[in-house]
Design a protein around this motif. Structure first.
Motif, PDB file in Angstrom:
ATOM      1  N   LEU A  54       0.844  -1.198   0.000  1.00  0.00           N
ATOM      2  CA  LEU A  54       0.000   0.000   0.000  1.00  0.00           C
ATOM      3  C   LEU A  54       0.878   1.246   0.000  1.00  0.00           C
ATOM      4  N   GLU A  55       0.535   2.187  -0.906  1.00  0.00           N
ATOM      5  CA  GLU A  55       1.198   3.484  -0.956  1.00  0.00           C
ATOM      6  C   GLU A  55       0.222   4.578  -0.547  1.00  0.00           C
ATOM      7  N   SER A  56       0.750   5.699  -0.042  1.00  0.00           N
ATOM      8  CA  SER A  56      -0.100   6.834   0.266  1.00  0.00           C
ATOM      9  C   SER A  56      -0.519   7.509  -1.036  1.00  0.00           C
ATOM     10  N   GLU A  57      -1.726   8.030  -1.069  1.00  0.00           N
ATOM     11  CA  GLU A  57      -2.223   8.713  -2.268  1.00  0.00           C
ATOM     12  C   GLU A  57      -1.529  10.051  -2.477  1.00  0.00           C
ATOM     13  N   GLU A  58      -1.056  10.676  -1.400  1.00  0.00           N
ATOM     14  CA  GLU A  58      -0.480  12.015  -1.505  1.00  0.00           C
ATOM     15  C   GLU A  58       0.897  12.011  -2.169  1.00  0.00           C
ATOM     16  N   ASN A  59       1.806  11.221  -1.665  1.00  0.00           N
ATOM     17  CA  ASN A  59       3.191  11.273  -2.169  1.00  0.00           C
ATOM     18  C   ASN A  59       3.755   9.899  -2.529  1.00  0.00           C
ATOM     19  N   HIS A  60       2.881   8.913  -2.587  1.00  0.00           N
ATOM     20  CA  HIS A  60       3.283   7.542  -2.956  1.00  0.00           C
ATOM     21  C   HIS A  60       4.298   6.934  -1.986  1.00  0.00           C
ATOM     22  N   GLU A  61       4.284   7.424  -0.761  1.00  0.00           N
ATOM     23  CA  GLU A  61       5.119   6.822   0.271  1.00  0.00           C
ATOM     24  C   GLU A  61       4.629   5.397   0.531  1.00  0.00           C
ATOM     25  N   ILE A  62       5.570   4.468   0.661  1.00  0.00           N
ATOM     26  CA  ILE A  62       5.201   3.083   0.931  1.00  0.00           C
ATOM     27  C   ILE A  62       4.774   2.956   2.388  1.00  0.00           C
ATOM     28  N   LEU A  63       3.520   2.580   2.597  1.00  0.00           N
ATOM     29  CA  LEU A  63       2.974   2.455   3.943  1.00  0.00           C
ATOM     30  C   LEU A  63       3.020   1.012   4.445  1.00  0.00           C
ATOM     31  N   VAL A  64       2.761   0.081   3.539  1.00  0.00           N
ATOM     32  CA  VAL A  64       2.741  -1.340   3.896  1.00  0.00           C
ATOM     33  C   VAL A  64       3.413  -2.120   2.777  1.00  0.00           C
ATOM     34  N   ASN A  65       4.335  -2.989   3.150  1.00  0.00           N
ATOM     35  CA  ASN A  65       5.008  -3.825   2.146  1.00  0.00           C
ATOM     36  C   ASN A  65       5.485  -5.105   2.823  1.00  0.00           C
ATOM     37  N   ASP A  66       4.607  -6.088   2.887  1.00  0.00           N
ATOM     38  CA  ASP A  66       4.944  -7.359   3.519  1.00  0.00           C
ATOM     39  C   ASP A  66       4.138  -8.479   2.865  1.00  0.00           C
ATOM     40  N   HIS A  67       3.927  -9.574   3.570  1.00  0.00           N
ATOM     41  CA  HIS A  67       3.198 -10.709   3.013  1.00  0.00           C
ATOM     42  C   HIS A  67       2.133 -11.182   3.992  1.00  0.00           C
ATOM     43  N   VAL A  68       1.112 -11.827   3.438  1.00  0.00           N
ATOM     44  CA  VAL A  68       0.015 -12.343   4.270  1.00  0.00           C
ATOM     45  C   VAL A  68      -0.472 -13.670   3.702  1.00  0.00           C
ATOM     46  N   LEU A  69      -1.193 -14.391   4.550  1.00  0.00           N
ATOM     47  CA  LEU A  69      -1.921 -15.574   4.101  1.00  0.00           C
ATOM     48  C   LEU A  69      -3.116 -15.153   3.264  1.00  0.00           C
ATOM     49  N   THR A  70      -3.655 -16.079   2.524  1.00  0.00           N
ATOM     50  CA  THR A  70      -4.893 -15.799   1.833  1.00  0.00           C
ATOM     51  C   THR A  70      -6.066 -16.016   2.780  1.00  0.00           C
ATOM     52  N   GLY A  71      -7.042 -15.136   2.694  1.00  0.00           N
ATOM     53  CA  GLY A  71      -8.197 -15.241   3.571  1.00  0.00           C
ATOM     54  C   GLY A  71      -9.293 -14.293   3.121  1.00  0.00           C
ATOM     55  N   TYR A  72     -10.451 -14.460   3.716  1.00  0.00           N
ATOM     56  CA  TYR A  72     -11.566 -13.572   3.370  1.00  0.00           C
ATOM     57  C   TYR A  72     -12.648 -13.703   4.432  1.00  0.00           C
ATOM     58  N   HIS A  73     -13.523 -12.704   4.456  1.00  0.00           N
ATOM     59  CA  HIS A  73     -14.666 -12.759   5.356  1.00  0.00           C
ATOM     60  C   HIS A  73     -15.652 -13.837   4.903  1.00  0.00           C
ATOM     61  N   THR A  74     -16.321 -14.417   5.868  1.00  0.00           N
ATOM     62  CA  THR A  74     -17.378 -15.384   5.584  1.00  0.00           C
ATOM     63  C   THR A  74     -18.613 -14.652   5.059  1.00  0.00           C
ATOM     64  N   LEU A  75     -19.261 -15.242   4.076  1.00  0.00           N
ATOM     65  CA  LEU A  75     -20.507 -14.676   3.554  1.00  0.00           C
ATOM     66  C   LEU A  75     -21.688 -15.195   4.364  1.00  0.00           C
TER      67      LEU A  75
END
Length: 245
Positions: free
Chosen positions: A34-55
């Motif tokens: 994730l980058e900031s919309e203002e100056n494209h500063e990198i806010l988040v840069n890592d890894h995650v598992l796959t997942g999602y909310h239950t419907l």
């Protein structure tokens, strides 16, 4: 009618695969960026598992199956629900708070964790729109949320169950050598196994079927191929699988 999500209940999936070339148990992870919309500063840069909310119209099992299929295109794999993670602070570190706001999801989310076992080659990474990557379970990159804890607990569960249930075979090709089977056990359990003793014990198991085939495309002397018979195991060994190593 589109089903609504249940905002504070999710499913996270730990997808394990064994690489017979590197002799490594790997986990399938996604980039989180994730980058900031203002100056494209990198806010988040890592890894995650796959997942999602239950419907709303799903069972928890349905969600896990859906999430896996969306990620890999696969279903009917070995699946195990192993723990619920509900610590109120599990999504509260700085990067997770930023990510939660950008994705507009509930920070007080309880996740039901599953792990899946599959054959690494079955996942087509090149043509996958989610662009997942395999990482060795013992050499993980920086992870978001509490996903390192989830992976470690899933791994511990596999270690324990591999001695009492034939889940190891879910990680191997349909046809394999005794050496490949030993490699998986050594990798998962983190021990060295005596070759002769291991071979003697395994060949005595009726669920291990010797095939009239040998390896092809190898530079050294080809080894005998075997297969695991689930039918034989279920008929004879279901209550007495214990592997002594």
């Amino acid at each position: 009618m589109v089903s609504q999500i249940i905002p504070n209940i999710s499913v996270d999936c730990v997808v394990f695969g064994f690489d017979t070339n590197t002799k490594s148990l790997n986990v399938l992870l996604l980039d989180r960026y994730l980058e900031s919309e203002e100056n494209h500063e990198i806010l988040v840069n890592d890894h995650v598992l796959t997942g999602y909310h239950t419907l709303e119209n799903e069972t928890i099992d349905d969600t896990a199956t859906r999430v896996l299929k969306e990620l890999t295109g696969l279903d009917n794999l070995y699946k195990k629900q192993f723990k619920v993670f509900g610590d109120p602070n599990r999504l509260m570190n700085e990067k997770d708070v930023i990510w939660a706001k950008s994705e507009n999801f509930n920070q007080r989310t309880i996740t039901i964790a599953y792990y899946f076992l599959l054959k690494t080659h079955e996942v087509d990474l090149e043509n996958n729109q989610h662009k997942p990557k395999w990482f060795p379970v013992n050499d993980l990159p920086e992870l978001g949320f509490d996903h390192k804890t989830i992976i470690n607990e899933a791994y511990a569960d596999i270690k324990a169950k591999s001695l009492f249930q034939p889940i190891i075979f879910e990680l191997l090709p349909d046809k394999f050598t005794i050496k490949e089977l030993q490699d998986v056990y050594e990798c998962i359990l983190g021990v060295e196994i005596d070759n002769r003793n291991f071979r003697r014990k395994l060949l005595a198991k009726k669920y291990l079927i010797e095939l009239d085939e040998k390896q092809v495309g190898v530079s050294k002397k080809p080894s005998q191929l075997f297969m695991f018979s689930k039918d034989v195991y279920q008929k004879i060994y279901k209550e007495s699988y214990l592997i002594s190593i």
